[in-house]
Write a protein that holds these residues in place. Structure first.
Motif, PDB file in Angstrom:
ATOM      1  N   SER A 200       0.820  -1.219   0.000  1.00 31.35           N
ATOM      2  CA  SER A 200       0.000   0.000   0.000  1.00 31.35           C
ATOM      3  C   SER A 200       0.845   1.255   0.000  1.00 31.35           C
ATOM      4  O   SER A 200       0.421   2.293  -0.520  1.00 31.35           O
ATOM      5  CB  SER A 200      -0.937   0.002   1.211  1.00 31.35           C
TER       6      SER A 200
ATOM      7  N   THR B 169       0.082   4.705  -2.083  1.00 36.06           N
ATOM      8  CA  THR B 169      -0.274   5.933  -1.374  1.00 36.06           C
ATOM      9  C   THR B 169       0.513   7.108  -1.944  1.00 36.06           C
ATOM     10  O   THR B 169      -0.032   8.196  -2.167  1.00 36.06           O
ATOM     11  CB  THR B 169       0.011   5.777   0.125  1.00 36.06           C
TER      12      THR B 169
ATOM     13  N   ALA C 115      -9.039  12.224  -0.364  1.00 37.64           N
ATOM     14  CA  ALA C 115      -9.320  11.170   0.614  1.00 37.64           C
ATOM     15  C   ALA C 115     -10.136  10.044  -0.006  1.00 37.64           C
ATOM     16  O   ALA C 115      -9.860   8.853   0.217  1.00 37.64           O
ATOM     17  CB  ALA C 115     -10.053  11.766   1.811  1.00 37.64           C
TER      18      ALA C 115
ATOM     19  N   LEU D 146      -8.790   6.255  -0.421  1.00 39.15           N
ATOM     20  CA  LEU D 146      -9.526   5.146   0.200  1.00 39.15           C
ATOM     21  C   LEU D 146      -9.863   4.073  -0.820  1.00 39.15           C
ATOM     22  O   LEU D 146      -9.674   2.861  -0.566  1.00 39.15           O
ATOM     23  CB  LEU D 146     -10.800   5.683   0.851  1.00 39.15           C
TER      24      LEU D 146
ATOM     25  N   THR E 245      -8.223   0.313  -0.871  1.00 38.58           N
ATOM     26  CA  THR E 245      -9.135  -0.831  -0.801  1.00 38.58           C
ATOM     27  C   THR E 245      -8.839  -1.812  -1.931  1.00 38.58           C
ATOM     28  O   THR E 245      -8.785  -3.041  -1.727  1.00 38.58           O
ATOM     29  CB  THR E 245     -10.599  -0.365  -0.875  1.00 38.58           C
TER      30      THR E 245
END
Length: 804
Positions: free
Chosen positions: A730, A734, A775, A779, A783
């Protein structure tokens, strides 16, 4: 060779059905969106292009500048047509037309003494002369239009209206009474006006009948104009439109009077521009900006690009699995070019499958798109050459751009290394490029999300902003022209129902697409003020019904003609009054000196139009002739009974007309219908872009998981938790989403600031919009990554360490 490539491609895709399915879905979504947008753009660009003289056909408009700023109108003085036809024979053909927006139509008996049936229409009833079909190439269905409309009281019905009125098909010879004013005999049935025209008639009436239908505005005064009255003409082939414009202004200058300091010019607007210039509008009451079409084209291209990026990511994710296949082919003599053709063939098959799925999806989704955008687009691959060419271009371009890079990577493997499963990481990954592609994907996604939020917030602002009056629970009921006097004595009956709390008769509600400008003198009779004033005629209950606050003086008293005036704050600023009280008692002379009265009250400013525009100076007074609407404030809990009561009383006054009503808040919402459609489109495309982007992430994570299988196994043997392994994958993404956010924020801010400039009243773009978009994207991305990362985290480390 091609047959062999095809067979191998089919077998390969069948063996990797999951990979194939994901690619087909991603490409199909992108292509479907681009195809739907292509259909929308093609439809919008086709308006009135089917006329043979379209490239040299013009409409006469008026541009003027005064104290209030720049004004544009498509209206022309009534006597201008005859003057131009006589003085400028080179403008040939030239035609004028008058539009009535619907009305009431009563089917009369053969002796015209009885009403058999009543209808109400909302479409354009066009009053035309004999030159109309000389200039425009609308279908006539074999009807001799010039002969049919020779009688001043004749009418042509379109096929849809004729079917609605006469189920037996026997319409010719029947008599319709329009607006309970003039009898019109049906002389023929013509095809419906095409969907892609800005002259969307539902009926055609002999022009002379307009003198009876709307007698008040049928004036030979050169200074009176109406946007319903328009003139169109064609220039001779090769003739200069600028010269024609100059000649028209020379003639107008002889007759038309200007106010001191006013600058005015009649301008020519090409027929092809009618659909794209909101300043002048058109009979369709619908324009679309060229910038909007470009924006749709860019969105369509971006969605296809996102889908292609997905393909690249997932194709290279398969590289490690196909390394031995490539090595074996090379050992057996396959050249690099042959391998490139092979992999492009596979891409072509996937693209073709996606294209077929897109055609089916387009057929299914087009009715919903037409409903959403209020369009009438048709779709046929076989009959529409433009659509066929578009699909062929998409097939070739997507195959080339989506398939070339993976084909070059896969075909470039060295056979020995490939057979030993020692293909270099850098060689297979091209990781920096793929990461750049993911950044591009999510930049586009975040731009769309930010635009969606801004447009949605602006729509919410329109919906909730105070307009300076009450718009909730107000019902507007049209009154037949110049006949309010029949209903006004029944006010007590109208308000007798408990569900009706107040009523008023007026030219229009406070906020409406209605303007009436008159010359006026204020206080000093020698000076005629050089700015437009929006005159609103309404009875003495107007302020009470709409809860418009007075800030000085009182409401004018009951009268059927102009006696007293109430003005708004903007009017006071324009005439130079420093306080509301200073204007009370001042005299005004209006309507060319025919009416005068004193100002008795001043109201707070309220919005008389959409929030795109500034507030006009408003003068209110009584004049029963102009009371076109009954406005009633009702109790919503008893709305059904209240409206039924209004209908009963209204019908007793107008037994030969059709009762119709609409809620004021719905009418105001129509001001922003175009923007609301844009908001809905942004929402849809944002969801689709995110969905396609998630498929791309899935492909890239698949590649990284495959590449780092042993690393994951070693980490798990050394005690790494599943959560730390998920965090390992992740972390990289990010960073990519944050980079995309940094790129998307200024891009979206720039375009949304430009879009908001069209509105005089608008929201400010807050920082929270960008944070929310970032955001949400982060997210969704995490996911998607976590789904694949968890599979790696929960895998058996022994199996991972045994992997060659």
């Amino acid at each position: 060779m091609l047959k062999n490539c095809f067979l191998v491609a089919v077998r390969t895709l069948r063996r990797n059905i999951g990979y194939t399915t994901l690619n087909v879905i991603g490409l199909a979504l992108g292509i479907t969106c681009s195809l739907l947008l292509f259909l929308v753009i093609s439809f919008e660009l086709s308006f009135d292009t089917f006329h043979r003289k379209a490239d040299r056909t013009y409409r006469i408009n008026i541009d003027s500048d005064d104290q209030n700023g720049h004004h544009q109108s498509a209206g022309t003085p009534l006597p201008m047509y005859a003057a131009l036809k006589s003085a400028l024979p080179e403008l040939n053909p030239i035609t004028h037309m008058h539009e009535e927006e619907g009305g009431t139509f009563a089917l009369l008996s053969s002796d015209t003494t009885q009403t058999l049936q009543k209808f109400r229409e909302e479409g354009s009833v066009m009053f035309i002369d004999s030159a109309f079909f000389d200039l425009f190439d609308f279908e006539t269905g074999g009807v001799n239009v010039k002969q049919a409309l020779r009688d001043p009281n004749s009418i042509l019905l379109t096929e849809s209206i004729a079917k609605k009125y006469f189920s037996d098909g026997n319409a010719v010879g029947k008599v319709l009474r329009m607006n309970n004013t003039v009898n019109l005999q049906v002389k023929g049935i013509i095809p419906d006006a095409p969907a892609n025209t800005d002259i969307p008639y539902i009926m055609l009436v002999a022009y002379e009948a307009s003198n009876t239908i709307n007698s008040l505005f049928r004036s030979d005064n050169w200074n009176s104009t109406s946007s319903s009255e328009q003139i169109y003409f064609a220039t001779a082939p090769g003739a200069s439109a600028k010269q024609a414009e100059d000649r028209i202004n020379e003639i107008a200058d002889r007759y038309r009077q200007r106010r001191p300091g006013e600058k005015e010019r009649f301008t020519l607007q090409p027929l092809a521009n009618l659909h794209f210039n909101e300043g002048y509008s058109n009979y369709n009451d619908r324009t679309v900006g060229v910038q909007t079409l470009w924006a749709l084209a860019v969105i369509g291209a971006f969605l296809v690009i996102i889908a292609c990026i997905n393909f690249v990511n997932m194709a290279t994710a398969q590289a490690m699995r196909r390394a031995k296949e490539v090595g074996m082919r090379k050992v057996l003599g396959a050249s690099r070019s042959q391998l490139v053709v092979q992999f492009l063939s596979e891409t072509g098959l996937i693209t073709l499958a996606a294209l077929l799925v897109s055609v089916v999806l387009t057929e299914l989704l087009l009715p919903y798109l037409n409903q959403l955008l209020d369009l009438s687009i048709t779709f046929s691959v076989l009959e529409n050459k433009e659509v066929a060419l578009f699909l062929a271009a998409v097939l070739l371009l997507v195959t080339f751009f989506a398939g070339l890079y993976p084909a070059l990577i896969l075909s470039g493997f060295k056979p020995i290394s490939a057979l030993k499963s020692k293909v270099a990481t850098a060689r297979t990954a091209g990781l920096s490029l793929r990461r750049a592609l993911v950044v591009l994907q999510f930049t586009i996604c975040q731009v769309l999300i930010i635009c969606t939020i801004v447009v949605h917030d602006q729509m919410e602002f329109f919906r909730t902003a105070s307009l300076g009056f009450d718009k909730e629970a107000i019902v507007t009921v049209p009154i037949p022209s110049a006949s309010a006097h029949k209903l006004m004595p029944l006010r007590q009956q109208l308000e007798a129902h408990a569900g009706v709390s107040a009523t008023t008769f007026a030219m229009s509600p406070p906020s409406a697409n209605v303007t009436m400008n008159m010359s006026f003198n204020y206080d000093d009779y020698s000076i005629e003020r050089n700015f437009n004033v929006n005159f609103r005629f309404a009875d003495e209950n107007y302020l009470k019904t709409f809860n418009i606050p007075l800030i000085a003086g009182r409401m004018y008293q009951k009268s059927d003609t102009i006696q007293e005036f109430v003005v708004n704050e903007t009017f006071l600023k324009q005439v130079g009054e420093k306080s509301p009280e200073a204007a009370l008692g001042k005299k005004m002379v209006v309507n060319g000196g025919q009416n005068e009265g004193r100002i008795v009250g001043v109201v707070k400013d309220y919005h008389v139009g959409s929030l795109r525009e500034t507030i006009d100076p408003v003068v209110m007074s009584t004049w029963a002739y102009f009371y076109y609407n009954l406005n009633a404030k009702i109790e919503m809990k008893d709305a059904k009974a209240a409206i039924a009561h209004l209908q009963k009383v209204w019908s007793s006054a107008y037994p030969d007309d059709v009762f119709y009503y609409e809620f004021l808040d719905d009418t105001i919402a129509e001001f922003y219908a175009s923007e609301q459609r844009q908001a809905d489109l942004f929402k849809i495309f944002s969801v689709i872009a995110i969905l396609i982007g998630c498929l791309g992430l899935y492909g890239l994570v698949s590649f990284m998981v495959t590449q780092r299988t042993k690393e994951v196994g070693v980490r798990k043997v050394l005690g790494a938790s599943s959560l730390s392994i998920v965090g390992l994958f992740s972390k990289d993404f990010t960073v990519l989403v944050l980079i995309a956010f940094v790129m998307a924020a200024p891009i979206s801010y720039y375009f949304m600031e430009q879009w908001l400039q069209d509105f005089n009243y608008r929201i400010a773009i807050g920082y929270w919009v960008f944070l929310a978009a970032g955001a949400v994207t982060l997210l969704i991305a995490l996911t998607t990554v976590s789904v694949q990362a968890l599979r790696a985290a929960f895998s058996n480390p022994v199996t991972a360490l045994k992997t060659e």
